[in-house]
Write a protein that holds these residues in place. Sequence first.
Motif, PDB file in Angstrom:
ATOM      1  N   HIS A  88      60.056  38.830  52.272  1.00 60.79           N
ATOM      2  CA  HIS A  88      59.831  37.583  51.537  1.00 60.79           C
ATOM      3  C   HIS A  88      58.435  37.039  51.819  1.00 60.79           C
ATOM      4  N   LEU A  89      57.981  37.140  53.090  1.00 65.23           N
ATOM      5  CA  LEU A  89      56.641  36.676  53.436  1.00 65.23           C
ATOM      6  C   LEU A  89      55.585  37.513  52.732  1.00 65.23           C
ATOM      7  N   ARG A  90      55.777  38.837  52.705  1.00 67.32           N
ATOM      8  CA  ARG A  90      54.817  39.694  52.013  1.00 67.32           C
ATOM      9  C   ARG A  90      54.770  39.388  50.531  1.00 67.32           C
ATOM     10  N   ALA A  91      55.940  39.108  49.943  1.00 66.09           N
ATOM     11  CA  ALA A  91      55.973  38.765  48.518  1.00 66.09           C
ATOM     12  C   ALA A  91      55.212  37.468  48.261  1.00 66.09           C
ATOM     13  N   ASN A  92      55.375  36.490  49.160  1.00 68.56           N
ATOM     14  CA  ASN A  92      54.643  35.231  49.004  1.00 68.56           C
ATOM     15  C   ASN A  92      53.142  35.443  49.123  1.00 68.56           C
ATOM     16  N   LEU A  93      52.718  36.294  50.062  1.00 67.13           N
ATOM     17  CA  LEU A  93      51.289  36.562  50.219  1.00 67.13           C
ATOM     18  C   LEU A  93      50.723  37.287  49.002  1.00 67.13           C
ATOM     19  N   ARG A  94      51.501  38.267  48.457  1.00 67.20           N
ATOM     20  CA  ARG A  94      51.050  38.949  47.249  1.00 67.20           C
ATOM     21  C   ARG A  94      50.942  37.970  46.084  1.00 67.20           C
ATOM     22  N   TYR A  95      51.912  37.071  46.003  1.00 63.44           N
ATOM     23  CA  TYR A  95      51.894  36.082  44.926  1.00 63.44           C
ATOM     24  C   TYR A  95      50.698  35.153  45.064  1.00 63.44           C
ATOM     25  N   LEU A  96      50.392  34.735  46.302  1.00 62.61           N
ATOM     26  CA  LEU A  96      49.238  33.863  46.520  1.00 62.61           C
ATOM     27  C   LEU A  96      47.946  34.581  46.156  1.00 62.61           C
ATOM     28  N   ARG A  97      47.828  35.864  46.504  1.00 62.18           N
ATOM     29  CA  ARG A  97      46.637  36.627  46.131  1.00 62.18           C
ATOM     30  C   ARG A  97      46.501  36.729  44.621  1.00 62.18           C
ATOM     31  N   VAL A 120      52.336  35.971  36.372  1.00 59.20           N
ATOM     32  CA  VAL A 120      51.601  35.985  37.640  1.00 59.20           C
ATOM     33  C   VAL A 120      52.349  36.827  38.669  1.00 59.20           C
ATOM     34  N   VAL A 121      53.663  36.672  38.750  1.00 56.72           N
ATOM     35  CA  VAL A 121      54.459  37.413  39.736  1.00 56.72           C
ATOM     36  C   VAL A 121      54.354  38.914  39.505  1.00 56.72           C
ATOM     37  N   THR A 122      54.455  39.343  38.246  1.00 55.78           N
ATOM     38  CA  THR A 122      54.439  40.778  37.973  1.00 55.78           C
ATOM     39  C   THR A 122      53.072  41.396  38.246  1.00 55.78           C
ATOM     40  N   GLU A 123      52.026  40.585  38.289  1.00 56.22           N
ATOM     41  CA  GLU A 123      50.717  41.118  38.657  1.00 56.22           C
ATOM     42  C   GLU A 123      50.703  41.630  40.097  1.00 56.22           C
ATOM     43  N   ASN A 173      54.195  43.400  33.237  1.00 54.54           N
ATOM     44  CA  ASN A 173      53.293  44.384  33.857  1.00 54.54           C
ATOM     45  C   ASN A 173      53.871  45.788  33.722  1.00 54.54           C
ATOM     46  N   VAL A 174      54.366  46.084  32.520  1.00 55.67           N
ATOM     47  CA  VAL A 174      55.008  47.373  32.281  1.00 55.67           C
ATOM     48  C   VAL A 174      54.026  48.536  32.448  1.00 55.67           C
ATOM     49  N   LYS A 175      52.731  48.258  32.353  1.00 56.25           N
ATOM     50  CA  LYS A 175      51.726  49.317  32.533  1.00 56.25           C
ATOM     51  C   LYS A 175      51.817  49.955  33.916  1.00 56.25           C
ATOM     52  N   HIS A 176      52.232  49.177  34.903  1.00 56.13           N
ATOM     53  CA  HIS A 176      52.317  49.680  36.268  1.00 56.13           C
ATOM     54  C   HIS A 176      53.765  49.842  36.742  1.00 56.13           C
ATOM     55  N   ALA A 177      54.719  49.764  35.814  1.00 53.44           N
ATOM     56  CA  ALA A 177      56.129  49.931  36.180  1.00 53.44           C
ATOM     57  C   ALA A 177      56.463  51.413  36.283  1.00 53.44           C
ATOM     58  N   SER A 178      57.429  51.743  37.112  1.00 56.06           N
ATOM     59  CA  SER A 178      57.851  53.141  37.247  1.00 56.06           C
ATOM     60  C   SER A 178      58.928  53.505  36.236  1.00 56.06           C
ATOM     61  N   ALA A 179      59.720  52.503  35.806  1.00 55.06           N
ATOM     62  CA  ALA A 179      60.819  52.786  34.876  1.00 55.06           C
ATOM     63  C   ALA A 179      61.185  51.527  34.115  1.00 55.06           C
ATOM     64  N   ILE A 180      61.830  51.736  32.971  1.00 54.51           N
ATOM     65  CA  ILE A 180      62.367  50.627  32.187  1.00 54.51           C
ATOM     66  C   ILE A 180      63.783  50.996  31.751  1.00 54.51           C
TER      67      ILE A 180
END
Length: 363
Positions: A7-16, A118-121, A187-194
């Motif tokens: 969860h902390l890593r996700a928050n840091l990625r989101y902040l970046r 923003v999150v999917t970035e 961000n489907v361009k960088h997704a592995s599957a749909i």
Amino acid sequence: MGGSRRHLRANLRYLRALVRRFRTTLVLGLALFGGGPLLFDWRYVGPAGERISFGEALHHVYFLLYGQPSLPYVHDWVIELLNVVIPPVGIALVADGVVRFAYLFFARHKNDKEWIEVVTETMKGHVVVCGAGRVGYRVVTQLREMGKDIVVVEKREDAAFVSALRDERVPLLIDDTRSPLCLPRTNVKHASAIVCATDDDLANLNIALDARKLNPSIRVVIRLFDEDLSGKVRDTFKAEALSSSSLAAPAMALAALDPRIVHSFHLGKHLMVVSLFEAREGLPGMSISEVRDKFGGLALVLQRGTDEQLHPVGEEVIRPGDVLTIQASYQEYCRLRAHAGEAEPPIWSHQDLPVWPGHRQVG
């Protein structure tokens, strides 16, 4: 502990991602509240020739945003220009940048389109699931148990599992999949599957085509109700097209014949089944490896009292009362049932309790 770190890593990625998205706003803010006071500190000389500190200059710039200058007026073209330019620039900066940045960072539970974008970035190799119905929700649950990042797209706000997904803090985009901006927001361009799991065959096909256009290497799984169409899509589109009827048919047929079978699936031309075996006759005294070598049965779980072993070792000897979860082909399953003295499926009594052939019902 692992969940909190994730969860902390996700928050840091989101902040970046937010910093990257609002970098122009942050640069302008730094110039306004850093460069502006420096210019006042360097240039401003009061009516009596007094100089000001950086703190006084910063105070003056702050109140200029509200049209309330705190320093006396002086005849200096640089100061006059700053007094005129800072208020509108500062108001635009605060209104469009700072407020929106703060909203997106502190109000992520709103699940609006901009937040999702923003999150999917911050994601790469995630899975996009289209459809928040019963099938879509089960797919999401399974993927989350496997530790995958997921984004869900649903057209209707009142869909069955929208509230449950939001309670579980799964990124959920309420949007029409036919919109040209819908899939790019995930961000489907960088997704592995749909996974296309809506209840509309045509919509699922359109989603798959759009996803392949944006990401040619993405893995596509399509839920289709038309079994003939699923076969054609699988052959020509190179996607995993699954028909609900074809998936359910083996399970329903075998459940009608033998309620002891808890799961079934096709592996190529082979019909595989999973069933529970209680060690009563034939099985006690055999080892796990003997069950595999003689009958082709793969022991998935061994339950002995309150102890449960996943993938028991081959040398483990089966004891009376043990319960095994065994996977085998249907023919191998039938031979193993016969060896255990249970060749025939149970007969249902008037109390809806199974009566095993060769055994008396107690009570």
